[in-house]
Design a protein around this motif. Structure first.
Motif, short mmCIF file in Angstrom:
data_model
loop_
_atom_site.label_atom_id
_atom_site.label_comp_id
_atom_site.label_asym_id
_atom_site.label_seq_id
_atom_site.Cartn_x
_atom_site.Cartn_y
_atom_site.Cartn_z
N TRP A 172 -5.23 -2.50 -8.01
CA TRP A 172 -4.17 -2.54 -9.02
C TRP A 172 -3.10 -1.50 -8.72
CZ3 TRP A 172 -2.68 -6.10 -12.12
CH2 TRP A 172 -3.58 -7.03 -12.63
N ALA A 173 -3.52 -0.32 -8.28
CA ALA A 173 -2.54 0.71 -7.92
C ALA A 173 -1.65 0.24 -6.77
CB ALA A 173 -3.26 2.01 -7.56
N GLU A 174 -2.26 -0.38 -5.78
CA GLU A 174 -1.48 -0.90 -4.66
C GLU A 174 -0.52 -1.99 -5.12
OE1 GLU A 174 -2.27 -2.93 -0.26
OE2 GLU A 174 -3.94 -2.33 -1.55
N ALA A 175 -1.02 -2.89 -6.00
CA ALA A 175 -0.16 -3.95 -6.51
C ALA A 175 1.00 -3.38 -7.33
CB ALA A 175 -0.98 -4.92 -7.36
N GLU A 176 0.72 -2.37 -8.17
CA GLU A 176 1.79 -1.75 -8.95
C GLU A 176 2.81 -1.06 -8.04
OE1 GLU A 176 -0.15 0.80 -11.68
OE2 GLU A 176 -0.85 -0.83 -13.00
N ALA A 177 2.33 -0.44 -6.96
CA ALA A 177 3.25 0.19 -6.02
C ALA A 177 4.16 -0.86 -5.36
CB ALA A 177 2.48 0.97 -4.96
N ARG A 178 3.56 -2.00 -4.98
CA ARG A 178 4.37 -3.07 -4.39
C ARG A 178 5.39 -3.61 -5.39
NH1 ARG A 178 -0.63 -4.94 -2.22
NH2 ARG A 178 -0.67 -6.57 -3.80
N ILE A 179 4.96 -3.75 -6.65
CA ILE A 179 5.88 -4.25 -7.68
C ILE A 179 7.03 -3.26 -7.89
CG2 ILE A 179 6.06 -4.77 -10.14
CD1 ILE A 179 3.21 -5.89 -9.99
N ALA A 180 6.70 -1.95 -7.91
CA ALA A 180 7.75 -0.94 -8.08
C ALA A 180 8.74 -0.98 -6.91
CB ALA A 180 7.11 0.44 -8.21
N VAL A 181 8.22 -1.15 -5.70
CA VAL A 181 9.11 -1.22 -4.53
C VAL A 181 10.02 -2.44 -4.62
CG1 VAL A 181 9.14 -1.58 -2.03
CG2 VAL A 181 7.58 0.09 -3.03
N ARG A 182 9.45 -3.59 -5.04
CA ARG A 182 10.27 -4.79 -5.16
C ARG A 182 11.33 -4.64 -6.25
NH1 ARG A 182 5.60 -9.53 -4.72
NH2 ARG A 182 4.97 -9.07 -2.57
N ARG A 183 10.95 -4.03 -7.38
CA ARG A 183 11.93 -3.81 -8.44
C ARG A 183 13.05 -2.88 -7.98
NH1 ARG A 183 7.96 -3.01 -13.75
NH2 ARG A 183 7.37 -5.22 -13.96
N ARG A 184 12.70 -1.82 -7.27
CA ARG A 184 13.70 -0.92 -6.73
C ARG A 184 14.61 -1.64 -5.76
NH1 ARG A 184 17.25 2.92 -7.51
NH2 ARG A 184 17.66 4.15 -5.63
N GLU A 185 14.04 -2.50 -4.93
CA GLU A 185 14.84 -3.27 -3.97
C GLU A 185 15.78 -4.22 -4.71
OE1 GLU A 185 16.15 -4.28 -0.18
OE2 GLU A 185 14.83 -2.67 -0.86
#
Length: 341
Positions: A172-185
């Motif tokens: 879940w932490a990895e998925a949240e990190a990926r989601i945060a990166v995509r939102r920032r992008e």
């Protein structure tokens, strides 16, 4: 005697064996053990043969020969063979265990602590045995309720659960990190589109673009534009010497026969090749503006289409050619074909 009477007799015997009432904690522990024993006996689910095998193991007469076959040895002989599935199920449930081999290669099958406790409550409470055949005896048995094997399995299950929770939290932490990166992008892409006036919602920013870099680039561009404007203003305000005026040269006189230079011949090639006409090259007969007018005449060849089948005379000739030939030869004119509608 019915099972109710048997349980009542066991309870009465347990009441006679209870410790001195001067220690209430010991009395409560004793009755908890009695109640637990009854519950354990009801949850065993043994058949009569399985209970007998555990009793033989407790007496030390259950052995494994050199080939790994379980035998009930009562004398000097090899002993009676015992079903292998029955012993395997009891060992898997934690009621029996194998000892180290002796000098002859045989191993003794001994009961574990859970096996001794299970045999005791079985003999004390006498639950109804489960009817099983050799196939159903191979099925897995439940460990002793609140026994050592049950606690070991519960601890292993808790460890697996904790490990699963750690893995899940990491995922879940990895998925949240990926989601945060995509939102920032997505935010950077939106800022880039707004900064550059791009209306395509799927356009992506160049690699490494940031709002700070864009602001710095805009500031540098504004400064460069200001410097260019100042330089241009200084260049315009410079005092320059006036250039000498140039007198345009007068054009040479045009020839007298200008119209002859702007005429050309049109040659018609095709069914009306005898017709020739000469037309002016342009409507205006004014002299050529260039001081060097073109010399000679131009020849233009025009190819005409053949006449349609309804407008042609027999033999593939035009009506003009056919009329000339008739007048020369004195033939009668042939009837003309009707025009196609």
């Amino acid at each position: 005697m019915s099972e109710t009477v048997d349980r009542a007799a066991v309870a009465a015997d347990a009441y006679r064996r209870q410790p001195d009432s001067a220690d209430p904690e010991a009395v409560r522990a004793y009755w908890r053990d009695v109640t637990l024993g009854e519950e354990q006996a009801d949850r065993l689910g043994w058949s009569a043969e399985q209970a007998t095998a555990v009793a033989h193991a407790a007496s030390g007469s259950l052995m494994l020969d050199g080939e790994g076959t379980a035998r009930h040895v009562t004398g000097a002989g090899a002993g009676r063979r015992v079903a292998a599935g029955r012993i395997a199920a009891l060992c898997a449930a934690g009621f029996l265990s194998e000892s180290a081999p002796d000098g002859t290669g045989r191993r003794r099958i001994e009961p574990t602590a859970d096996g001794r406790r299970a045999l005791m409550v079985w003999q004390r409470w006498s639950p109804a045995p489960v009817v099983k055949d050799k196939r159903t005896e191979r099925e897995a048995l439940a460990p002793l309720h609140q026994g050592e094997e049950a606690r070991r399995r519960a601890a292993a299950a808790a460890r697996r659960m904790q490990e699963w929770q750690r893995e899940t939290e990491a995922k879940w932490a990895e998925a949240e990190a990926r989601i945060a990166v995509r939102r920032r992008e997505d935010e950077l892409n939106e800022q880039w589109r707004q900064a550059n006036g791009i209306r395509n919602p799927w356009a992506k920013r160049p690699a490494g673009w940031t709002a700070e870099a864009q602001a710095e680039a805009d500031r540098a561009a504004a400064e460069e534009a200001a410097e260019d404007a100042a330089r241009e203003a200084a260049h315009v305000c410079e005092v320059r010497e006036p250039e000498p005026a140039t007198v345009p040269a007068e054009p040479s006189a045009a020839p007298a026969d200008v119209a002859a230079l702007f005429r050309h011949r049109v040659t018609v090639v095709g069914s009306q090749s005898r017709d020739r006409c000469t037309q002016p090259a342009c409507r205006s007969r004014r002299p050529h503006p260039s001081p060097y007018p073109p010399c000679g005449t131009a020849r233009l060849t025009v190819r005409t289409r053949p006449a349609p089948p309804g407008r042609r005379a027999p033999g593939g000739r035009t009506w003009r050619q056919a009329g000339l030939r008739r007048r020369r030869s004195g033939e009668r004119p042939a009837p003309r074909l009707p025009r196609p509608s």
